[in-house]
Enzyme design. Structure first.
Site, mmCIF file in Angstrom:
data_model
loop_
_atom_site.group_PDB
_atom_site.id
_atom_site.type_symbol
_atom_site.label_atom_id
_atom_site.label_comp_id
_atom_site.label_asym_id
_atom_site.label_seq_id
_atom_site.Cartn_x
_atom_site.Cartn_y
_atom_site.Cartn_z
ATOM 1 N N HIS A 51 -12.427 -30.842 3.842
ATOM 2 C CA HIS A 51 -12.089 -30.124 5.121
ATOM 3 C C HIS A 51 -10.921 -29.110 4.858
ATOM 4 C CE1 HIS A 51 -14.609 -31.558 8.081
ATOM 5 N NE2 HIS A 51 -14.800 -32.746 7.203
ATOM 6 N N GLY A 150 -23.759 -34.956 3.499
ATOM 7 C CA GLY A 150 -22.381 -34.513 2.704
ATOM 8 C C GLY A 150 -22.791 -34.051 1.312
ATOM 9 N N ASP A 197 -19.217 -24.944 -0.656
ATOM 10 C CA ASP A 197 -20.668 -25.360 -0.893
ATOM 11 C C ASP A 197 -21.545 -24.297 -1.696
ATOM 12 O OD1 ASP A 197 -19.619 -27.421 0.392
ATOM 13 O OD2 ASP A 197 -21.169 -27.150 2.208
HETATM 14 P P1 ADP Z 1 -25.856 -31.544 4.515
HETATM 15 O O1 ADP Z 1 -25.716 -30.026 4.185
HETATM 16 O O2 ADP Z 1 -24.765 -32.363 4.336
HETATM 17 O O3 ADP Z 1 -27.060 -31.978 3.732
HETATM 18 P P2 ADP Z 1 -26.266 -30.482 7.085
HETATM 19 O O4 ADP Z 1 -26.160 -31.040 8.556
HETATM 20 O O5 ADP Z 1 -25.189 -29.324 6.887
HETATM 21 O O6 ADP Z 1 -26.179 -31.640 6.160
HETATM 22 O O7 ADP Z 1 -27.865 -29.857 6.791
HETATM 23 C C1 ADP Z 1 -28.834 -30.415 6.664
HETATM 24 C C2 ADP Z 1 -30.292 -29.872 7.381
HETATM 25 O O8 ADP Z 1 -30.558 -28.724 6.167
HETATM 26 C C3 ADP Z 1 -31.392 -30.464 7.657
HETATM 27 O O9 ADP Z 1 -31.468 -31.149 8.780
HETATM 28 C C4 ADP Z 1 -32.533 -29.466 7.531
HETATM 29 O O10 ADP Z 1 -32.811 -28.617 8.572
HETATM 30 C C5 ADP Z 1 -32.106 -28.733 6.372
HETATM 31 N N1 ADP Z 1 -32.591 -29.050 5.052
HETATM 32 C C6 ADP Z 1 -32.072 -29.528 3.975
HETATM 33 N N2 ADP Z 1 -32.971 -29.856 3.010
HETATM 34 C C7 ADP Z 1 -33.922 -29.438 3.434
HETATM 35 C C8 ADP Z 1 -35.279 -29.276 2.783
HETATM 36 N N3 ADP Z 1 -35.596 -29.768 1.499
HETATM 37 N N4 ADP Z 1 -36.361 -28.675 3.485
HETATM 38 C C9 ADP Z 1 -36.216 -28.379 4.703
HETATM 39 N N5 ADP Z 1 -34.817 -28.210 5.118
HETATM 40 C C10 ADP Z 1 -33.781 -28.817 4.633
HETATM 41 P P1 NG1 Z 2 -21.182 -30.440 4.395
HETATM 42 O O1 NG1 Z 2 -20.849 -31.766 4.372
HETATM 43 O O2 NG1 Z 2 -22.146 -29.870 3.051
HETATM 44 O O3 NG1 Z 2 -22.055 -29.857 5.583
HETATM 45 C C1 NG1 Z 2 -18.888 -29.064 4.858
HETATM 46 C C2 NG1 Z 2 -18.764 -27.575 5.086
HETATM 47 C C3 NG1 Z 2 -17.883 -27.240 3.607
HETATM 48 C C4 NG1 Z 2 -16.701 -28.141 3.853
HETATM 49 C C5 NG1 Z 2 -16.900 -29.563 4.059
HETATM 50 C C6 NG1 Z 2 -15.903 -30.349 4.262
HETATM 51 C C7 NG1 Z 2 -20.722 -25.698 5.562
HETATM 52 C C8 NG1 Z 2 -21.700 -25.157 5.109
HETATM 53 N N1 NG1 Z 2 -19.974 -26.875 4.761
HETATM 54 O O4 NG1 Z 2 -20.099 -29.502 4.222
HETATM 55 O O5 NG1 Z 2 -17.348 -25.814 3.794
HETATM 56 O O6 NG1 Z 2 -15.722 -27.522 5.037
HETATM 57 O O7 NG1 Z 2 -17.755 -29.644 5.125
HETATM 58 O O8 NG1 Z 2 -14.902 -30.442 3.111
HETATM 59 O O9 NG1 Z 2 -20.049 -25.574 6.534
HETATM 60 MG MG MG Z 3 -24.346 -28.523 5.281
#
Ligand code: ADP
Ligand code: NG1
Ligand code: MG
Length: 466
Positions: A51, A150, A197
């Site tokens: 963060h 995450g 990311d």
């Molecule tokens: P993180 O980036 O930490 O995994 P987020 O909440 O930012 O979590 O994003 C997760 C979302 O990304 C899922 O709910 C989905 O909509 C999308 N996503 C991730 N991987 C896939 C995939 N393989 N196919 C389709 N959608 C995906």
């Molecule tokens: P994740 O956990 O992938 O959703 C998010 C933010 C990063 C960063 C981290 C906390 C997006 C796409 N990603 O990551 O930029 O702030 O939380 O360190 O918003």
């Molecule tokens: Mg994300």
């Protein structure tokens, strides 16, 4: 140091089960057609620096083996057709000349992440631009990054879509430019993330983590000690960042802390100062001095919108429209001091983590690992108490890890998702066994435990396969 202005590598498609699976899925989805090219973008684990990317401070992530893989065929209409190998994600089709990303209440649709990447590249006005109408694409999407955990599955999907769109439209971007475009366009989903990311997705190199610095975006190698390994353990609590206002609320709290400090201390145009790192630079402070300034300027009691507006000399309405986001307009409590303190102290921990890695040959392995582990554990405590983005399950996992690891912390945005632990090589099996017999037994997890508990080493960034 990464070479300047490097481009995403184009490699030969590996002969693997995964390749055969996506080729098969492509034939089934698109009537026996074959893909023209493939795009692979990894997820990431952030080792430290949570963060703080959206406050302009450096972070230290590494790329995972887990990734998004796309199979792409370009077409001469303007249509985008998406098929996901996971049946949970329904097929999608749209005209690329006139699509919109309308995010409603609740969780965004999976294809909206894809559209973010498409829109980012198509709307990027910098050279080389294209006056032609967008090239159509038939795409099969597959992925094995745990979602909402995450590990940045969202940015891998956005970045893969952007890279595919760039290649289909013959637009050549440097890795850095793509990372910046993707950091900006993922915000169409509604979260105002920092850029870590997307940066590691493009800039990662096999064998090491990266120190990612912002404005301008750059990366340098972080060599990790060889006597230990990073283990990722999923708490089994997931959190979609775009479905709640928690993430944006932290972004906004940091933004308001920035403005209040700049206004109170004077000499700076507070409206223009974007983040805490810029405040620190503008006043020429060290990080410890910046921490002291946060402590002496902001009070512990939560601020109300009215108090912040009054301090800044603006109306609550102006505050809401210019400094808050649509999903944070109704916040009533703003913990500015706690959030800003976490950010500046975490930035100091990243600095110490990086320096410790640089000096590891002089200090010796055991001392290096002990320091890295301590910093990771301190980071977790701060995320739990000052930033309030942990989760009871994440704390339980960190506690269950203590006797086996140098240090452990939540990774990514938090409120659920994964922890990352630094474990001595000799302790790896005992540690994983311990978590299986305690944490995972308790939460009744099935056979595919390997998806949720695994050790990891730094992998390379995005590539195109032909
Ligand atoms: P993180 O980036 O930490 O995994 P987020 O909440 O930012 O979590 O994003 C997760 C979302 O990304 C899922 O709910 C989905 O909509 C999308 N996503 C991730 N991987 C896939 C995939 N393989 N196919 C389709 N959608 C995906
Ligand atoms: P994740 O956990 O992938 O959703 C998010 C933010 C990063 C960063 C981290 C906390 C997006 C796409 N990603 O990551 O930029 O702030 O939380 O360190 O918003
Ligand atoms: Mg994300």
């Amino acid at each position: 140091m990464a070479p300047e202005c490097s481009f995403v590598p184009v490699k030969q498609l590996p002969d693997s089960d995964q390749t055969r699976e996506i080729q098969e899925a492509f034939k089934n989805a698109f009537g026996n057609a074959s893909a023209e090219f493939y795009v692979r973008v990894p997820g990431r684990v952030n080792l430290i620096g949570e963060h703080i990317d959206y406050c302009g401070y450096p972070v230290c992530p590494m790329a995972l083996d887990q990734h998004i893989l796309l199979a792409v065929l370009t077409t001469n209409d303007n249509t985008l057709v998406l098929h996901n190998t996971d049946p949970k994600f329904k097929d999608f089709e749209c005209n690329l000349e006139n699509f919109e990303i309308c995010i409603g209440e609740g969780k965004p649709e999976w294809y909206q992440y894809f559209l973010c990447g498409v829109k980012g590249v198509l709307e990027c006005k910098e050279e080389p631009t294209s006056d032609n109408s967008p090239v159509g694409m038939k795409v099969v999407v597959s992925g094995n990054i745990p979602h909402s955990a995450g590990l940045s599955s969202s940015s891998a999907l956005v970045s893969a879509a952007a890279l595919a769109t760039a290649r289909a439209n013959k637009r050549k971007f440097t890795k850095e430019k793509l990372a910046e475009v993707c950091a900006t366009c993922e915000r169409y989903i509604g979260t105002q993330g920092g850029g870590m990311d997307q940066a590691i997705a493009f800039l990662a190199e096999e064998g090491g983590a990266k120190l990612i610095e912002f404005a301008p975006l750059r990366s340098s190698d972080v060599k990790l000690p060889t006597g230990a390994v990073f283990v990722i353990a999923h708490s089994l609590a997931s959190m979609n960042k775009a479905a709640t206002s928690d993430f944006n609320r932290r972004v906004v709290e940091c933004r308001l802390a920035t403005k209040l400090i700049a206004k109170r201390k004077g000499k700076l145009p507070w409206r223009e100062i974007k983040n805490l790192s810029k405040v620190q630079k503008a006043y020429g402070l060290t990080l410890p001095e910046m921490i002291a300034m946060v402590e002496s300027t902001l009070h512990e009691k939560p601020y109300s919108k009215e108090e912040v507006a009054e301090e800044l000399g603006i109306t609550v309405e102006e505050l809401e429209t210019t400094l808050l986001t649509p999903n944070t307009r109704n916040v009533s409590e703003l913990k500015l001091r706690q959030r800003a303190l976490h950010v500046c102290e975490e930035a100091l921990r990243v600095k110490e983590f990086h320096e410790t890695c640089l000096e590891s040959s002089r200090s010796g392995e055991e001392e290096t690992l002990t320091t890295l582990g301590r910093l990771m554990s301190e980071s977790h405590r701060s995320l739990d108490s000052l930033y309030e983005c942990s989760h009871a399950r994440l704390n339980e996992l960190v506690d269950a890890s203590k006797a086996y690891v140098y240090g452990a912390r939540l990774t990514g945005a938090g409120w659920g998702g994964c922890i990352v632990a630094l474990v001595k090589n000799e302790n790896l099996l005992d540690y994983m066994d311990h978590l299986k017999k305690t944490y995972y037994k308790k939460y009744c997890f099935g056979d595919d435990i390997g998806k949720y508990l695994f050790s990891t080493s730094p992998k390379s960034g995005a590539c195109v396969y032909v």
